[in-house]
Design an enzyme around this catalytic site. Sequence first.
Site, PDB file in Angstrom:
ATOM      1  N   GLU A 176     -23.569  -4.318 -31.823  1.00 27.61           N
ATOM      2  CA  GLU A 176     -22.637  -5.387 -32.157  1.00 27.61           C
ATOM      3  C   GLU A 176     -23.208  -6.481 -33.048  1.00 27.61           C
ATOM      4  O   GLU A 176     -22.486  -7.066 -33.848  1.00 27.61           O
ATOM      5  CB  GLU A 176     -22.114  -6.016 -30.852  1.00 27.61           C
ATOM      6  N   SER A 195      12.130  10.140  23.643  1.00 30.32           N
ATOM      7  CA  SER A 195      11.482  10.321  24.948  1.00 30.32           C
ATOM      8  C   SER A 195      10.119   9.655  25.043  1.00 30.32           C
ATOM      9  O   SER A 195       9.586   9.493  26.151  1.00 30.32           O
ATOM     10  CB  SER A 195      11.346  11.816  25.250  1.00 30.32           C
TER      11      SER A 195
END
Length: 778
Positions: free
Chosen positions: A102, A474
């Site tokens: 860079e 149940s």
Amino acid sequence: MTEARNDPPAGPRHWLLRMLGWAGGLALAGIAGGALMVALALSVAYRNLPEVGNLADYRPKLPLRVLSSDGVLLGEFGEERRTFTPIDQIPAVMKQAVLAAEDARFYDHDGVDYKGMVRAALENLRDARSQGASTITMQVARNFYLSTEKTFTRKLYEVLLTWKIERLLSKDRILELYLNQIFLGHRAHGFAAAAETYYGKTLSQLTVAEAAMLAGIPKAPSAFNPISNPKRAQVRQHYVLARMLDNGFITQAQHDAAREQALRLRPPRQSVVHAEYVAETVRQLVFAQYGDETYTRGLNVTVSIDAKLQEAAYRALRAGLLNFEQRQFYRGPEAFVDLPADPAALDARIAEALAEHPDRDELRAAVVTEVTRDKLIAVLQSGESITVTGAGLRPVASGLRDNAPPNLRIRRGAVVRLLQEDKGAWRVTQEPEVEGAVVALDPKTGAIRALVGGFDYGKNKFNHVTQAQRQPGSSFKPFVYSAALEKGFTPATVINDAPLFFDATETGSQPWEPKNYDGEFSGPMPLHQALARSKNMVSIRVLQSIGPAYAQEWATRFGFPREKHPAYLTMALGAGTVTPLELATGYGVFATGGYRMPPSLILQVSDADGDVLREAPQVPLDDSRRVLEARNAFVMGSLLQEITRSGTAANAQRQLKRPDLYGKTGTTNDSMDAWFAGYHPSLVAVVWIGYDTPKKLGSRETGGGLALPVWIDLMRVALKDQPVETPTPPPGVVQQDDGLWVYEEFADGGGVRSVGLDQVPEASSPEERSSILDLFRR
């Protein structure tokens, strides 16, 4: 008298000279004026620059992380994934790779690389492609303060900000900001996060080749992404390595070795443990307290989830739902796409189509390219071609017939689902419509150890564990039976399993003629057998005897709100509503011997520096939490243990090969909900399966057949290597000769001896009458 001048007429040359003179004057004036205007503009622009002093104390936005009790990452929230690393902890190879890629002259210029700008301009003259000249400081200015638009004004501000930053901060500080802030794809900001994202490594573990690959990404995070564009990324990596060599950062030997190194990339990071519903629940809880700081402060939330149990619960539920799906009618392909005849364009079209049909973990989406009644070839998102034959086509046989309706027929271009079996064979299937939930908690603390809120969070984000109000069927009966024990009932109480009919005043809605699941009536039977076999008529008679209002009040001891369980006889069959988490909390009372512990999830919240912000208080297991006498819980435990030994959940003890298991199956009216709620003294777990919009699961689908296998798979992992636990009888109970545990005051035939025997028809033979009388002698 003055004589008039007699000038010759102006010719073309004269006007040309005059125009040049005017132009020169204007040019000089323009230069001066322009320079003055530029100076004024620069002065105004500089004064309007944003304050950059906060960069000196910059701390990046840090995501919310959710961690299991054993330190496994379960989820992450926030736009950015980063780990801030001070400059002195970033290895030289990483810094050098970035500088080479860079801004090699970073430590030599004042923020603007004039040589670089000239070089870029010359390159732009030779090549239409834009050559950048942005220095690292310019990128910091842009990333922190400016937009990405390409205008002269923005570029001017970028240069001015660059100078301002260079005067305020040291070079090392600027580089530190850059290395921690720059976006590197896959939500990774900064090179420390990128190293972990792409390689699963820390910065200090990176090789030259890996550092060069990462350093090449900032120029174009999408184009040079090593996961999505490996070829382009490698070209960029080679460029960075060459620049590192040119700048003397590495030797020729290091350069050559790095070019040859085969990089092992980590796939896009996903949680190893599937806890999406857990993570979202935590996010909501934390956001309610911290607001927007939730996503920027770097909060680490430790939860009570056990990573191994969580994954076991996830796998168990998915297996159960996918197995159920195999028994359903084929509903047809998910979609149809037009495939090009040109093979060169085929892959791109398939990838485009499957982007709208993501994989659901092991349930892979694929596009059919060839199909007959005996063979199907389909391509996955990865580009892999899968051939399915034989038994693998059985689940979708109806879609392979020539006379199948157009919307059901599998043809070229159909989007289908593939599932790979344990032995490697593939089968064609479909996404389940049915949903499910699993929750497991430690009954002694209430800590949630596993939570799976549905089949797939990506498909349905509704958390069925905490949000789904469903009839428990149940599985609610044990709470009615617990109430009955306080009214003199015992496991030996004989109750008539015979037909019943009630008018609207007794049910609260409409006339009701209940049935047993199997449609048969067994006549008089002891209470313990009736519960083990889930006899509805017996449960109704028990509730009728003790009174619905009493049972409703009793159920609140387990944490069930009164309003969700109206005081009607239908409560005996679980006609109210519960969430799986509520049911698990209720069963936890039996598991602890009578204590109700509130469910909890978050153990600790800490900030990015490790400082503890909040720690969950320890809730003591003492008399302040007792809601049930120990003897009631113990007798109920003996009844629930019989269910897993010889009742509707007998597969539990049979498959897990241990007796210390307790629980109850649940199947609602018309088989719309399937449940199993059960526990070991160390863990309570509840499984629910049903459709979001209630409809029949199937006439033969039950809690024992659907939910129980999921529970067993989870408990197989949870109880591995755990010794069998035998409960100690509490004071106030005795064991009768028949092996049944009863309250000591009801031993030897005390308490309620029978219910509903006045409805028993006259015995048709002495043997039948004798068998009924035998019930009272047991």
